[in-house]
Design a protein around this motif. Structure first.
Motif, PDB file in Angstrom:
ATOM      1  N   ASN A 210      -2.665   1.748  -3.305  1.00  0.00           N
ATOM      2  CA  ASN A 210      -3.824   1.028  -3.846  1.00  0.00           C
ATOM      3  C   ASN A 210      -4.526   0.304  -2.698  1.00  0.00           C
ATOM      4  OD1 ASN A 210      -5.563  -0.888  -5.023  1.00  0.00           O
ATOM      5  ND2 ASN A 210      -4.329  -0.960  -6.883  1.00  0.00           N
TER       6      ASN A 210
ATOM      7  N   ASN B 161       2.234   1.569  -3.645  1.00  0.00           N
ATOM      8  CA  ASN B 161       1.287   1.753  -4.752  1.00  0.00           C
ATOM      9  C   ASN B 161       0.086   2.636  -4.424  1.00  0.00           C
ATOM     10  OD1 ASN B 161       2.305  -0.326  -6.915  1.00  0.00           O
ATOM     11  ND2 ASN B 161       2.380  -1.423  -4.972  1.00  0.00           N
TER      12      ASN B 161
ATOM     13  N   TYR C 183       0.823  -1.207   0.000  1.00  0.00           N
ATOM     14  CA  TYR C 183       0.000   0.000   0.000  1.00  0.00           C
ATOM     15  C   TYR C 183       0.861   1.262   0.000  1.00  0.00           C
ATOM     16  CZ  TYR C 183      -3.135   3.661   1.606  1.00  0.00           C
ATOM     17  OH  TYR C 183      -3.828   4.834   1.719  1.00  0.00           O
TER      18      TYR C 183
END
Length: 219
Positions: free
Chosen positions: A113, A111, A108
């Motif tokens: 994401n 990215n 996380y």
């Protein structure tokens, strides 16, 4: 929820019975998760300043909940004594949960994401709680009394997890009402189980006192 957290900690402090400590940590993780569900967490100053840190913090709370639930079950049903092979399975689940959080946390941070960590976490939790439910069925067949309330609690966890899996895959995200209702029901089951545990502790103390009195009388 705060009352339950304070109560479980005070009971642990008074009895030194580990299940109450695991329940205390479980409630802390549960409270953090519910604060996120109700939108409270995002208004806390540190998360307003560093909003990217909120998601890992929620996953940390989920990790604490999972690990403490596993430890809670191991302690309440005395798993190392009753079913040592299942106890080894639970140990593996606990040992895997921490590095999996670290890997997802790192992913996380790199990215930014949220979707992939959420999906992997839900799949892992699904596997974990299916294993727990299978154990509860075995313990229920063996007529281990603590298994009954743990069976209900585990079933409710699995129901909430699978409903969230369905929501993520087909409805575009989590449905907060399902999660909130399942967590409330889980805590009711836990409280019932802890009441059973307290009753047994009181009974054990009474039996120990009677044994001491008999020994003193013989002396």
């Amino acid at each position: 929820m705060l009352t339950m957290i304070a109560f479980s900690f005070l009971v642990y402090f008074a009895t030194r019975d580990l299940p109450f400590f695991y329940y205390f940590l479980f409630l802390l993780g549960c409270s953090i998760f519910l604060m996120s569900e109700f939108g409270i967490l995002r208004d806390i100053q540190i998360f307003l300043k560093y909003p990217f840190s909120r998601h890992p913090f929620i996953h940390l709370a989920l990790t604490v909940m999972d690990i403490c639930y596993l430890y809670f079950i191991r302690s309440v049903v005395e798993l190392p004594r009753i079913l040592p092979k299942w106890d080894n399975i639970f140990k593996c689940l606990i040992r895997f949960r921490v590095p999996s959080f670290i890997v997802l946390f790192t992913y996380y941070l790199v990215n930014q994401n949220e979707i992939i960590p959420d999906q992997i976490t839900v799949y892992y939790i699904s596997l974990e709680y299916i294993s727990i439910l299978a154990l509860m069925v075995i313990l229920s067949i063996k007529k281990e009394k603590p298994a009954y309330f743990l069976f209900v609690a585990t079933f409710l966890v699995i129901f909430g997890v699978f409903m969230n899996v369905f929501s993520i895959l087909f409805l575009g995200g989590l449905k907060h009402t399902i999660t909130q209702l399942s967590l409330v029901a889980i805590n009711i089951s836990f409280v019932t189980g802890l009441a059973f545990r307290m009753k047994n502790l009181f009974k054990e103390k009474q039996e120990a006192k009677k044994l001491r009195d008999i020994n003193e009388f013989k002396d």
